[in-house]
Design a protein around this motif. Structure first.
Motif, short mmCIF file in Angstrom:
data_model
loop_
_atom_site.label_atom_id
_atom_site.label_comp_id
_atom_site.label_asym_id
_atom_site.label_seq_id
_atom_site.Cartn_x
_atom_site.Cartn_y
_atom_site.Cartn_z
N ILE A 108 41.99 45.29 43.02
CA ILE A 108 41.22 45.48 41.81
C ILE A 108 39.77 45.08 42.08
O ILE A 108 38.84 45.76 41.64
CB ILE A 108 41.80 44.63 40.65
CG1 ILE A 108 43.17 45.17 40.26
CG2 ILE A 108 40.86 44.63 39.45
CD1 ILE A 108 43.80 44.48 39.10
N LEU A 109 39.58 44.00 42.83
CA LEU A 109 38.22 43.53 43.08
C LEU A 109 37.43 44.52 43.94
O LEU A 109 36.21 44.54 43.90
CB LEU A 109 38.25 42.16 43.77
CG LEU A 109 38.76 41.03 42.90
CD1 LEU A 109 38.71 39.73 43.65
CD2 LEU A 109 37.95 40.93 41.63
N THR A 110 38.13 45.27 44.75
CA THR A 110 37.41 46.25 45.55
C THR A 110 37.70 47.67 45.08
O THR A 110 37.53 48.63 45.82
CB THR A 110 37.76 46.12 47.04
OG1 THR A 110 39.18 46.20 47.18
CG2 THR A 110 37.30 44.79 47.59
N TYR A 111 38.17 47.76 43.83
CA TYR A 111 38.37 49.05 43.17
C TYR A 111 39.17 50.02 44.01
O TYR A 111 38.72 51.10 44.35
CB TYR A 111 37.01 49.68 42.82
CG TYR A 111 37.15 50.80 41.84
CD1 TYR A 111 37.71 50.60 40.60
CD2 TYR A 111 36.75 52.08 42.16
CE1 TYR A 111 37.86 51.63 39.71
CE2 TYR A 111 36.90 53.12 41.27
CZ TYR A 111 37.45 52.88 40.05
OH TYR A 111 37.61 53.92 39.16
N GLN A 112 40.39 49.63 44.33
CA GLN A 112 41.30 50.55 44.98
C GLN A 112 42.52 50.74 44.10
O GLN A 112 42.75 49.96 43.18
CB GLN A 112 41.70 50.00 46.35
CG GLN A 112 40.56 50.00 47.34
CD GLN A 112 40.88 49.15 48.54
OE1 GLN A 112 41.19 47.98 48.43
NE2 GLN A 112 40.79 49.76 49.71
N ASN A 161 40.90 36.95 49.12
CA ASN A 161 40.12 37.34 50.30
C ASN A 161 39.12 36.29 50.75
O ASN A 161 38.15 36.62 51.40
CB ASN A 161 39.32 38.60 50.01
CG ASN A 161 40.15 39.83 50.26
OD1 ASN A 161 41.28 39.69 50.73
ND2 ASN A 161 39.60 40.99 49.98
N MET A 162 39.33 35.07 50.32
CA MET A 162 38.37 34.05 50.71
C MET A 162 38.48 33.80 52.20
O MET A 162 39.57 33.57 52.72
CB MET A 162 38.69 32.74 49.98
CG MET A 162 38.35 32.77 48.53
SD MET A 162 36.60 32.50 48.30
CE MET A 162 36.49 32.61 46.52
N PRO A 163 37.39 33.88 52.89
CA PRO A 163 37.46 33.54 54.31
C PRO A 163 37.69 32.04 54.45
O PRO A 163 37.44 31.27 53.52
CB PRO A 163 36.08 33.92 54.83
CG PRO A 163 35.21 33.90 53.63
CD PRO A 163 36.06 34.25 52.47
N ARG A 207 38.30 31.97 42.17
CA ARG A 207 38.74 33.31 42.58
C ARG A 207 39.17 33.23 44.03
O ARG A 207 38.34 33.18 44.92
CB ARG A 207 37.59 34.30 42.41
CG ARG A 207 38.06 35.72 42.51
CD ARG A 207 37.07 36.66 41.89
NE ARG A 207 37.16 36.62 40.44
CZ ARG A 207 36.54 37.51 39.67
NH1 ARG A 207 35.82 38.45 40.18
NH2 ARG A 207 36.67 37.44 38.36
N TRP A 213 35.38 29.14 53.13
CA TRP A 213 35.31 28.66 51.75
C TRP A 213 36.30 27.52 51.53
O TRP A 213 36.00 26.54 50.88
CB TRP A 213 35.67 29.77 50.77
CG TRP A 213 34.56 30.70 50.54
CD1 TRP A 213 34.54 32.02 50.84
CD2 TRP A 213 33.29 30.40 49.99
NE1 TRP A 213 33.35 32.56 50.50
CE2 TRP A 213 32.56 31.59 49.98
CE3 TRP A 213 32.70 29.24 49.50
CZ2 TRP A 213 31.27 31.65 49.50
CZ3 TRP A 213 31.42 29.30 49.02
CH2 TRP A 213 30.71 30.50 49.03
N GLY A 261 33.47 48.71 47.44
CA GLY A 261 34.38 48.55 46.31
C GLY A 261 34.05 47.31 45.51
O GLY A 261 34.06 47.33 44.26
N ALA A 262 33.76 46.21 46.21
CA ALA A 262 33.40 44.98 45.50
C ALA A 262 32.10 45.19 44.73
O ALA A 262 31.94 44.71 43.60
CB ALA A 262 33.24 43.84 46.50
#
Lengths: 508, 508
Positions: B226-230, B411-413, B408, B416, A281-282
């Motif tokens: 949105i970032l992973t297009y769901q 979902n930052m692990p 951004r 980061w 997706g990303a």
């Protein structure tokens, strides 16, 4: 007869090619044949047990229905069938007991119960989240009706239910046994390969877009398939289109993969298939930027070749580095390796910074200053000659000649062609190599005299230089979105316990 | 127990809502119940004819399997089933005759033929273009095996085949009769509505994007969906996503619609459903531009609010007019009307020209001149005060403060967050309202001292103004692509014989 013979040859050749490109299909077909053969032999052998044998259709039906391409799909369908049959059988037995109490109304009661169950089961099936269990509901309905109807006739409710269940178990056993034990085909592996393939496709498209843009590839006629978003042969297009379009395929494969037991390299229960879909997706989020870049290549309004050349080296580098990162990530996914200690984005960020630097120094190339309210700057002719790349290009004098507007000539109904806007406009016939026809038909066709047309074409010219700015900033946005892919990949590599990377000689 | 009760209430409420939003689902469920009831009554009544009744399962099976939501799907499945059964029956009878010749090897011959047929039918099924007939192949296999196996046992090949066929015809008759005669649900109508809905969705997204951009809507945290297009709740996002995602749904509906007889407003044989899909595809081509516009809204690198305000009126107008055209076209598709004599694109083209005009006059706002090799122009402070909109905005002095870069943070692990790039950079803390954190972590985290960071942030600042140029030129490209939608719509309205538009009072 010759036509028929050619047809046969053609079909044979296609079938042969399909087998070559994916030998699993041949193996799967052979497995299907084997399973059917086994179940037939079992039925032949069981001839003495009359009761079972006369309903042998159930065993064959189960094998045919449950035998799906991937293990996950087979298991999920088998479970659907099992639960549907069992629950419907139980419910039918209970209703049958109840119906005895109804006395002379028994028949009416049975018919009415069939309607009620039919209504509710169908209604529940239509609920969106129930979609994966659609088949279970069908089996439920079928079993319920069958047990009620034949049970009422023969008064052997329990016998029928048990009989059916045994035969279905036999069929499911043979089907599952053959499908799982002999060369199993895993949906999870398909998903894994699909994600890898998407990475490669997007990388190819990125390179293709950047090179195409720099080499001023022009679509003489844009294939109408692209304009109406259908599959097309254009490799540049098909690369990102596959990645964009694979959503439903991924979801289906994931739906099957979660049913599959640990196997091969996927050695944990509850393997995080969802994370693969997230990575993809990303990547898709990136692919949309490639799509927009491709839009610039397809666009009616184009920057002149000279201006593109000024940024050639930087654009090219970003494209190459970006594609390298994508391929690297794709390979990491394929080999199931974690990222190394080096920052994978280092080089592409550096390239993007160089591009940005160049933009900072040359952004006057993105705009036409003639109409500025704050007064003109230096004449355009001077601009392009200030060039540190030693490939100085002399702008072909007419600062506005870069207005490359083309008539989108796809699928145009005849009525368009008869308009007068197709004749060359005197004001924009220039010495430009990419001489094209004007594309803003609406106004032109309404104001039929020459003067407004000139005004017209002037207005849209300045957009041409802006299109270069658009391309550049979309490319930079693409690089920014890469970050997100890396983040998702790291999440995946953590959860899925990817192995540490082997130190390759190429690494610094 | 209370938990269970709440659960029941919840499910009931959801079921009720589903019924409210699409009453066809209730009707369809009732039809299914009715069909099952009818077939049960028929079986009860036929009790004297023992031969038929003992295989009643076939009739029920056929009803359950053939009863699909739309008429097209029902017909196509019914046809698949019919052809599959007939051809398999014929082949089985022929093979049975042949097998007699084999003498004592008869059994082996039968088993071997089952393997061969199973192999070839499955292999053919896997060929991509055979996908719509997948069900037919299944039925073929099932029938063949069943006839061979039970026929061998009872020596009544023809009897079994005829028997089966009669029961299937009975089931199919009841299923088709109920489904088609009582409140039919047409796939073609669904397709028609889907196309209309896509138009409206894209129009809403367009307005939302333009307004969001002008009002400087900032996503505090971009939803990771949105970032992973769901799928996500964001109305702006879901509008265009639905249009982009509907490809497979459209193809499926079209596949069913072509089976449907002429009905309602679709009064010709071979109704051009393909053209609806083409219109929708052209619309999708536009929707990708909206997607790119949304990308600008989501982007890390943003133009300052002041600069956006300069183009407010023009951008707004293009957005409004564009949405108007889309809605108009959507309504035309819905009402099945041709375009009027007026050019539907006239106003949106005019608006785009105004925007372009403004761009021509103000394109210096897209670039930062400080680093130009050809020397600086007037100071930036002067630029924004030259404004003909009477809403003059004073630029907040620091010409570089518009560098709105955000981290951004989705979902930052954890890794980061522990980096040092999250601390505010001294050089870009400005008086800007959209104060954010820097987003180009790679280099920063590698060069741990302060000086390169300043260099860094400088480099990416100029992109901020360019992002306005990108938004503008994407919007103009969107308008250009509208042309293509109109062309496809005209093609559709010709082939499908849409009616002439009624002269509305609003038309000039």
């Amino acid at each position: 007869f010759i036509g028929f013979w050619e047809n046969v040859q053609d079909v044979t050749f296609k079938a042969y090619q399909m087998g070559l490109s994916d030998p699993r299909k041949i193996i799967f077909s052979a497995k299907m044949g084997l399973a059917l053969m086994l179940i037939s032999i079992l039925i032949f052998m069981k001839e003495p047990i009359k009761g079972l044998s006369s309903h042998s259709v159930w065993a064959i039906l189960t094998v045919v229905v449950v035998f799906e391409f991937s293990i996950g799909a087979t298991l999920s369908k088998g479970l659907n069938r099992g639960i549907g049959t069992l629950s419907a059988g139980g419910l039918a037995l209970a209703t049958a007991e109840l119906s005895r109490l109804a006395g002379e109304w028994e028949e009416v009661f049975i018919i009415f119960s069939i309607f009620t169950i039919g209504f509710f089961a169908t209604y529940a099936k239509l609920y969106p989240t129930m979609k994966p269990y659609e088949y279970g509901f069908r089996v439920f309905l079928l079993t319920y009706c069958f047990v009620m109807v034949s049970g009422y006739r023969t008064r052997e409710f329990i016998g029928i239910a048990v009989n059916r269940f045994l035969l279905i178990a036999l069929g499911a056993g043979v089907g599952l046994g053959v499908n799982i034990c002999i060369y199993p085909i895993w949906a999870g592996e398909d998903l894994h390969n699909l994600v890898t393939k998407n990475f490669m496709g997007v990388a190819t498209s990125l390179e293709g877009c950047v090179n195409g843009y720099l080499n001023c590839v022009e679509y003489e006629r844009i294939p109408s398939k692209i304009l109406t978003y259908q599959a097309s042969d254009d490799p540049l297009y098909s690369g990102y289109r596959a990645a964009v379009e694979s959503t439903s395929q991924e979801d289906a494969l994931m739906g099957f993969a979660i049913w599959e037991p640990p196997h091969g390299p996927y050695r944990s229960f509850k393997y995080p298939w969802k994370s693969y879909v997230n990575v993809s997706g990303a990547l898709r989020h990136c692919a949309f930027m490639i799509m927009a870049l491709h839009g610039c290549v397809l666009s009616e309004i184009q920057a002149s070749a000279e201006r593109r050349q000024v940024f050639r080296r930087e654009l090219q580098k970003v494209g190459t580095e970006g594609a390298k990162v994508l391929r690297e990530l794709g390979n990491k996914v394929k080999r199931m390796e974690k990222l190394g200690p080096d920052d994978i984005l280092h080089q592409v960020h550096e390239a993007a910074e160089e591009l940005q630097d160049k933009v900072d120094k040359k952004s006057y190339l993105f705009v036409n200053s003639e109409d500025w309210e704050i007064g003109n700057r230096a004449k355009d002719q001077d601009l392009l000659s200030v060039d540190d790349n030693h490939n100085t290009i002399v702008l072909e004098h007419k600062s506005r000649s870069e207005a490359v507007l083309d008539l989108r000539s796809v699928n145009m109904p005849q009525s368009w062609d008869s308009n007068d806007m197709k004749k060359p406009m005197p004001s924009i016939v220039s010495s430009n190599v990419y001489q094209k026809q004007i594309s803003w038909p609406s106004r032109v066709s309404f104001t039929a005299d020459a003067v407004p047309q000139v005004e017209e074409s002037k207005t849209y010219e300045s957009a041409s230089a802006l299109s270069l700015a658009t391309f550049t900033s979309l490319l930079i946005e693409f690089v920014a979105r890469l970050q997100n892919v890396v983040v998702e990949f790291e999440a995946l590599s953590e959860i899925a316990k990817f192995k540490e990377p082997v130190e390759s000689p190429a690494a610094q």
